[in-house]
Design a protein around this motif. Sequence first.
Motif, short mmCIF file in Angstrom:
data_model
loop_
_atom_site.label_atom_id
_atom_site.label_comp_id
_atom_site.label_asym_id
_atom_site.label_seq_id
_atom_site.Cartn_x
_atom_site.Cartn_y
_atom_site.Cartn_z
N SER A 216 62.83 32.98 45.31
CA SER A 216 63.80 34.25 46.44
C SER A 216 65.31 33.30 46.51
CB SER A 216 62.88 33.50 47.08
OG SER A 216 63.67 32.47 48.12
N LYS A 217 66.12 34.02 46.66
CA LYS A 217 67.17 34.11 47.29
C LYS A 217 67.76 34.96 47.75
CE LYS A 217 71.67 33.29 45.99
NZ LYS A 217 71.74 33.58 47.73
N GLY A 218 67.50 34.31 48.96
CA GLY A 218 67.54 34.50 50.15
C GLY A 218 66.79 34.22 51.38
N PRO A 219 66.96 34.24 53.03
CA PRO A 219 66.29 33.50 53.53
C PRO A 219 64.90 35.01 54.21
CG PRO A 219 68.35 34.38 54.62
CD PRO A 219 68.22 34.96 53.29
N LYS A 220 64.54 34.02 53.99
CA LYS A 220 62.99 34.58 55.19
C LYS A 220 63.15 35.14 56.57
CE LYS A 220 59.75 36.23 53.60
NZ LYS A 220 58.42 35.70 52.67
N GLY A 221 62.56 36.34 57.41
CA GLY A 221 63.31 35.53 59.36
C GLY A 221 61.81 36.16 59.39
N GLU A 222 61.52 36.72 60.72
CA GLU A 222 60.65 37.23 60.86
C GLU A 222 59.85 38.75 60.68
OE1 GLU A 222 61.42 37.33 65.83
OE2 GLU A 222 62.34 35.30 66.07
N SER A 223 58.49 38.16 60.98
CA SER A 223 57.85 39.71 60.72
C SER A 223 58.04 39.88 59.54
CB SER A 223 57.57 40.93 61.26
OG SER A 223 57.55 40.67 62.46
N THR B 181 73.93 47.04 44.88
CA THR B 181 74.80 45.84 44.90
C THR B 181 73.77 45.19 46.34
OG1 THR B 181 76.68 46.16 44.65
CG2 THR B 181 76.38 43.72 45.75
N ILE B 182 73.02 43.90 45.69
CA ILE B 182 72.12 43.10 46.29
C ILE B 182 72.65 41.96 47.62
CG2 ILE B 182 69.95 41.38 46.56
CD1 ILE B 182 70.05 41.12 43.39
N ASP B 183 72.11 42.52 49.02
CA ASP B 183 72.79 42.17 49.91
C ASP B 183 72.95 40.45 49.49
OD1 ASP B 183 72.89 44.38 52.24
OD2 ASP B 183 70.59 44.05 52.40
N SER B 184 74.24 40.30 50.03
CA SER B 184 74.81 38.71 49.80
C SER B 184 73.70 37.73 51.25
CB SER B 184 76.17 38.64 50.68
OG SER B 184 76.53 37.47 50.45
N ALA B 185 73.91 36.76 50.63
CA ALA B 185 73.22 35.64 50.92
C ALA B 185 73.48 34.46 50.34
CB ALA B 185 71.55 35.71 51.04
N ALA B 186 75.01 34.35 50.97
CA ALA B 186 76.27 32.98 50.43
C ALA B 186 75.95 31.85 50.83
CB ALA B 186 77.23 33.61 50.25
N SER B 187 74.32 32.06 52.25
CA SER B 187 74.48 30.12 52.11
C SER B 187 73.50 29.76 51.83
CB SER B 187 74.71 30.32 53.74
OG SER B 187 75.88 30.53 54.77
N PHE B 188 72.02 30.81 51.30
CA PHE B 188 71.03 29.93 50.71
C PHE B 188 71.23 30.43 48.74
CE2 PHE B 188 70.52 32.27 54.34
CZ PHE B 188 70.10 31.59 55.51
N PRO B 189 70.40 28.80 48.42
CA PRO B 189 70.50 28.84 46.88
C PRO B 189 69.26 29.73 46.28
CG PRO B 189 69.31 26.83 48.54
CD PRO B 189 70.60 28.65 49.14
N VAL B 190 68.95 29.32 45.01
CA VAL B 190 67.89 30.46 44.72
C VAL B 190 66.36 29.20 44.44
CG1 VAL B 190 67.06 31.08 42.25
CG2 VAL B 190 69.17 31.80 42.86
N THR B 191 65.82 29.71 45.06
CA THR B 191 64.47 28.62 45.90
C THR B 191 63.51 29.15 44.97
OG1 THR B 191 65.88 28.96 47.93
CG2 THR B 191 63.56 28.28 47.77
N LEU C 140 61.98 23.30 45.41
CA LEU C 140 63.13 23.21 44.69
C LEU C 140 64.23 24.45 45.32
CD1 LEU C 140 61.93 22.38 40.67
CD2 LEU C 140 62.96 20.38 42.80
N VAL C 141 65.76 23.57 45.10
CA VAL C 141 66.67 24.45 45.13
C VAL C 141 67.75 24.10 43.85
CG1 VAL C 141 66.35 25.10 47.34
CG2 VAL C 141 67.50 23.21 46.58
N VAL C 142 68.54 25.31 43.76
CA VAL C 142 69.12 25.44 42.38
C VAL C 142 70.60 24.92 43.06
CG1 VAL C 142 70.32 26.71 40.59
CG2 VAL C 142 67.63 27.43 41.46
N GLU C 143 70.59 23.90 42.21
CA GLU C 143 72.19 23.35 42.74
C GLU C 143 73.68 24.94 42.87
OE1 GLU C 143 72.22 18.74 42.35
OE2 GLU C 143 72.66 20.00 40.94
N ASP C 144 74.36 24.95 43.50
CA ASP C 144 74.84 25.20 43.60
C ASP C 144 75.46 27.26 43.41
OD1 ASP C 144 77.21 23.18 43.54
OD2 ASP C 144 76.81 23.20 41.54
#
Length: 451
Positions: free
Chosen positions: A218-225, A296-306, A184-188
């Motif tokens: 989570s809020k933000g993307p997962k990358g490698e490692s 301030t928590i790093d911005s991940a403005a393209s990613f919703p709460v997941t 699930l993702v949180v809209e807006d």
Amino acid sequence: VTFEKDFLVTVSNVAEDFDGDGIEDLDDQDLDGDGVDNLTEYLNNSFPYFASSFNTAPYEIFSSESLSISENSNKGTFVADFNGSDAENNQSITFSLFSEFPLSFSPKLWLDASDESTVLKVPYNGELGESNSTMTVAKWFNKSSTQYNAVPYGEEISRRPHFLRDGFKNSFPCISFDGGNDLLVVEDSEGDFDAWSEISIFIVSVRHGLQYWVPHLSKGPKGESNTITGWEVIPRNFFNGAASWRVTGLEKNQEWHDMFNKSHWSPNLLTLNLGDGKQIAKLNGSVVGSRENSGTIDSAASFPVTIGGALDLNGSAYQHSPISFCEILIYNQSLKNDELEKVEGYLAQKWGMVSNLPSTHSRLNPLFEIDENGTFSANKTFDYETDDRNYSITVRVTDDHNVSFDKNFTVTVANVVEDLDGDGTEDHYDDDIDGDGLSNADEQAYNSDPW
């Protein structure tokens, strides 16, 4: 050499009319033809595809006598019996004290599986005859506002978690994620939940599978490692699966906030708080991690709460966690310790987890208790002169379809005249309690007994 020719492909209609009333199911407001519209059946947890399945909610609660208790009464003193009214008189109803939500501070996100009016449930794969106790979740509505509802990733049917009416401790409803596809993702929430400097998170959940390094929330993307941008709640301890809270962008960037040797395989209440120069993690009301931290928590403005996993750097579904959630609260502020304990007390009492709280927790014991048959009693000894004299309670009656009705009542504490020397002045206000001519203060000063 080519030759082209246009053709028209048509889709022919198959009449789908479950109750045979001449109205196709898509447009039929009463699918099973029982005289009750589909929406009413959904709201009352009966099933609109079965004419024999119908339920109405309880509609009244009343007490056998006035809700008053005399001061100095022993803990466990009977106060009253509650009774309820339900249209289906032959079914069982049970009573509970509904835990009062602390309204003095408001969450930005409030997802509550116990409030079925906020869970849009549909049959699995749309099959007729699916049990109403195991439905998929098409939308989980936010109770704090009309925004920020949780929906399946990409609106894909295959991403829907299941609603389990008795999935938590075999007694309480929850939203269950399979760890393989549900998400699930949180809209807006992409921008509105981004780059906060203060946050408080409460999660009531239970794990039911072996997945390490996969976020629950989570809020933000997962990358490698397993690198991240933003924040995540993730199990990474191989031996006991205890959760960790990782936040990037703060003064102490990407430091793990571990709950070492604190397993959360069992049903648990997790509290996370950032603000006022501290980052704190609590498990079942006990502090299991605390450090100085700010920023301030790093911005991940393209990613919703997941919920139930994480997205990758491209915003695609990436990881999935086998977990069941009962309630999720996210505040855009750092709550004070007494406020944290108020929310913890609300959640613990609501989800049957009071015994998990430490003995020093300020919300450990409710003031009143009610058994499932409606017998209402005091859970402490009250003092008219020093305690509050009026208490607001909410009694909930629930039928066997898990549809409930709530009603507010006021419990009063009655005065008992305490006048040891019979001089007409109650002891609490009497400067000479025993009437011997010496003031209470003088007697205490010289180690004599004013009583």
